[in-house]
Design an enzyme around this catalytic site. Structure first.
Site, PDB file in Angstrom:
ATOM      1  N   HIS A   1       0.856  -1.190   0.000  1.00 53.01           N
ATOM      2  CA  HIS A   1       0.000   0.000   0.000  1.00 53.01           C
ATOM      3  C   HIS A   1       0.890   1.236   0.000  1.00 53.01           C
ATOM      4  O   HIS A   1       1.912   1.273   0.682  1.00 53.01           O
ATOM      5  CB  HIS A   1      -0.877  -0.040   1.259  1.00 53.01           C
ATOM      6  N   ASN A   2       0.498   2.247  -0.798  1.00 54.13           N
ATOM      7  CA  ASN A   2       1.328   3.465  -0.901  1.00 54.13           C
ATOM      8  C   ASN A   2       2.796   3.119  -1.167  1.00 54.13           C
ATOM      9  O   ASN A   2       3.702   3.589  -0.489  1.00 54.13           O
ATOM     10  CB  ASN A   2       1.223   4.313   0.372  1.00 54.13           C
TER      11      ASN A   2
ATOM     12  N   GLU B   1       0.750  -0.427  -5.476  1.00 57.77           N
ATOM     13  CA  GLU B   1      -0.220   0.654  -5.613  1.00 57.77           C
ATOM     14  C   GLU B   1       0.432   1.849  -6.296  1.00 57.77           C
ATOM     15  O   GLU B   1       1.530   2.268  -5.928  1.00 57.77           O
ATOM     16  CB  GLU B   1      -0.759   1.079  -4.246  1.00 57.77           C
TER      17      GLU B   1
ATOM     18  N   ASP C   1      -0.656   5.691  -7.211  1.00 57.49           N
ATOM     19  CA  ASP C   1      -1.620   6.769  -7.020  1.00 57.49           C
ATOM     20  C   ASP C   1      -1.393   7.820  -8.109  1.00 57.49           C
ATOM     21  O   ASP C   1      -0.406   8.555  -8.067  1.00 57.49           O
ATOM     22  CB  ASP C   1      -1.406   7.386  -5.629  1.00 57.49           C
TER      23      ASP C   1
ATOM     24  N   HIS D   1       0.911  10.986  -3.212  1.00 60.47           N
ATOM     25  CA  HIS D   1      -0.217  10.844  -2.297  1.00 60.47           C
ATOM     26  C   HIS D   1      -1.051  12.112  -2.377  1.00 60.47           C
ATOM     27  O   HIS D   1      -0.645  13.151  -1.875  1.00 60.47           O
ATOM     28  CB  HIS D   1       0.298  10.617  -0.877  1.00 60.47           C
TER      29      HIS D   1
ATOM     30  N   GLU E   1      -4.683   3.768  -8.379  1.00 60.39           N
ATOM     31  CA  GLU E   1      -5.593   4.699  -7.713  1.00 60.39           C
ATOM     32  C   GLU E   1      -5.685   5.885  -8.666  1.00 60.39           C
ATOM     33  O   GLU E   1      -4.891   6.812  -8.621  1.00 60.39           O
ATOM     34  CB  GLU E   1      -5.032   5.113  -6.351  1.00 60.39           C
TER      35      GLU E   1
END
Length: 610
Positions: free
Chosen positions: A181-182, A211, A213, A226, A260
């Site tokens: 994640h991230n 991930e 984003d 982010h 994302e």
């Protein structure tokens, strides 16, 4: 009649030892740096700081240089560990030599090598016995035995599980998949730097789902960061280039890029172009012919990269559009806004609610009619624009919002998957979830431990009771299980990391933690051994009853006791219970950041029975 070399054995060992080191003393005494190098030349792994302290203890004249006899005393201190000598003497008929049958006896009785043959003992002697005269007659000296016991052959982790051994032909949904994640963040989640190293390090560690984003950038260049934070930005293009380079360094099995996606349709088209031009044949952009209506296996998807994103239409419609010009073609995706609980888990802080009022009539205790207003929240729907060029790159990993398990069971298609936030996942499972490659600590240790299995491939086959839809498995109420009784004797520590305190020693203790279903959670610890990080000895035994060993992990944590402040973390090791070797084993230690602390380790004895 058996040949023996016990006569004059001490002289033989002395001759061997001197032959290895005497050239280094021709110029006289040696310093601590030369001492360290000479120990490594003798195949004895050493931490320089420990060597320095032992050197100072043996430097009688305190001149920073030692004689050959002083070096021999240092060598014995480091290499001739008492706990290993005790085991050797138990199986040696004369406390000088292990005959081949003695070694076989040790391997069967203590190391649980049940498919034992003399060739295995012979191979061990050939590999680890340093004294040629002993090796030639198929025997083992204590020098050879201590090298064997400190080797990778005696690690706690079963060697056969260090390669891919599980069935890799089951559907993707039948596997635990190592996920990050991230991934682009390497420190603070709000103001820290985004870094390509986040992706590279995760892939090298075996992570299979990353991930990304994505946001609109300047000059038609999508960026990764982010959103709504002060974290720095990376070009989407350079992220994909790094992934392409490192995707299959550690594992051959498929990588999922979880997008994302906050980009405009035009920059989504740019993303699609980048994915196709950079990844080429590695990018999965069509169904596999053998899997038109079900999830393929990791084996079928070897060396493939999958895109996870919102998708318009069916897989068949995607196939029919193959080769057509999709430029400028955009479709809308409609979905419900998140409710309040889900909102806490969402990165999108713009969720809106409409307040609706309704008049109600109720009677009080005396029968009088009360007029009131009830307020409640009604979800809005939102429309998301998806570029067809990007949508058509989504095959088996279509993003769908998670509503509840019942809805998923009734309506979810085979190629649709959900992401569930950590807080909500805890509420759903009542278990802790660990999914972040950038944050050191317990969650990351558990993640690394779980995926150390199956050759660090990033895919671990779920136990049968989690794959069989007819099985009613409840982690809080175990009806059917095959429990094991696990016994671990913590014998000693080997060159533990030194405490950061002024004494440069450690008041060492070991904590044993079991993680698994609620009834299997347990924690025990040894007593404290004062001021000894080099060779603390505990000899303490702990027993655990583990109901569901298939899901259980053991974490060894070494700490230095703090009298005023909290204990100081020195190292840890986390391993799935069923990956543990029986017998006398070495437990390697890792730092908070997951780096090896070799030669720091624990020496343990493990035994379990079903």
């Amino acid at each position: 009649m058996r040949t023996t070399v016990t006569a004059g054995h001490e002289n033989m060992e002395t001759r061997w030892f001197l032959s290895k080191i005497q050239d280094d003393f021709r110029g006289g005494k040696i310093n601590v740096e030369k001492t360290h190098k000479l120990l490594e030349k003798l195949d004895i792994q050493c931490n320089y700081v420990h060597v320095k302290h032992i050197f100072q203890d043996n430097d009688r004249l305190k001149q920073g240089r030692i004689t050959i006899e002083e070096f021999r005393a240092i060598y014995r201190t480091i290499a001739h560990r008492e706990e290993i000598l005790e085991i050797f003497n138990t199986y040696s008929e004369n406390r000088k030599i292990l005959f081949e049958n003695n070694l076989v006896q040790f391997l069967v009785q203590e190391q649980y090598v049940f498919d034992m043959s003399k060739s295995i003992a012979y191979e061990i002697i050939e590999k680890y016995e340093p004294i040629e005269e002993v090796k030639q007659v198929h025997q083992m000296s204590f020098e050879g035995f201590t090298r064997y016991m400190g080797s990778s052959d005696c690690l706690l982790f079963k060697p056969e599980y260090r390669k891919v051994y599980q069935d890799m032909t089951q559907p993707l949904s039948d596997y635990f998949i190592s996920t990050s994640h991230n991934t682009y963040l390497v420190s603070d989640q709000l103001v820290g730097p985004s870094d390509l190293w986040g992706y590279v390090s995760a892939l090298v560690k075996g992570c299979r789902c990353l991930e990304i984003d994505c946001w609109d950038g300047s000059q038609d260049e999508p960026v990764v960061y982010h959103g709504y934070t002060l974290t720095s930005k990376l070009l989407f293009k350079t992220v994909i280039q790094s992934i392409q380079k490192y995707a299959f360094v550690t594992s051959d099995y498929p990588v999922v890029l979880s997008l994302e996606n906050h980009c405009s349709p035009h920059q989504q088209e740019v993303m699609a172009d980048i994915l196709q031009s950079t990844l080429g044949d590695s990018l999965l952009s069509d169904m596999l012919d053998d899997f038109p209506d079900r999830l393929p296996s990791p084996e079928a998807l070897k060396f493939k990269i999958l895109v996870k994103n919102k998708k318009i239409g069916t897989l068949q419609e995607t196939r029919e559009r193959k080769g057509t010009d999709k430029r400028g073609k955009v479709e809308e995706w409609e979905e419900e806004e998140l409710d309040q609980e889900e909102e806490e888990e969402s990165k999108d802080s713009e969720t809106q609610y409409v307040t609706v009022s309704k008049y109600t009539q109720e009677k009080d205790s005396e029968g009088k009619i009360l007029l009131g207003v009830t307020l409640f929240k009604k979800k809005k729907t939102r429309k998301i624009k998806v570029a067809l060029a990007l949508s058509d790159l989504v095959i088996y990993t279509k993003s769908e919002k998670f509503r509840n398990f019942q809805h998923s069971k009734l309506y979810q298609q085979f190629n649709e998957n959900n992401s569930i936030g950590e807080t909500r996942a805890r509420k759903l499972s009542k278990l802790k979830v660990a999914l972040n490659f950038q944050t050191p600590g317990l969650p990351m240790d558990l993640q690394n431990g779980r995926f150390s299995d199956n050759g660090c491939s990033g895919y671990v086959l779920k136990p049968q009771f989690l794959r069989d839809i007819n099985t009613q498995f409840n982690p809080h109420k175990i009806n059917e299980s095959a429990p094991i009784t696990l016994t671990i004797r913590i014998i000693s520590g080997i060159q533990l990391p030194l405490s950061s305190s002024s004494t440069n020693k450690a008041d060492a203790l070991v904590i044993l933690e079991v993680f698994g279903v609620p009834n299997d959670q347990a924690k025990q610890q040894t007593r404290v051994i004062k001021k000894n990080a080099f060779s603390p000895r505990w000899n303490e035994t702990f027993t655990f009853i583990i109901q569901v060993p298939e899901l259980a992990m053991v974490r060894f944590v070494v700490e230095s006791q703090g009298l005023i402040s909290a204990n100081e973390f020195l190292g840890q090791y986390t391993i799935p219970v069923l990956c543990m070797n029986k017998g006398y084993r070495r437990v390697p230690l890792f730092s908070k950041m997951g780096e090896s602390l070799e030669p720091a380790s624990l020496f343990v004895y493990v035994w379990y029975v079903r």
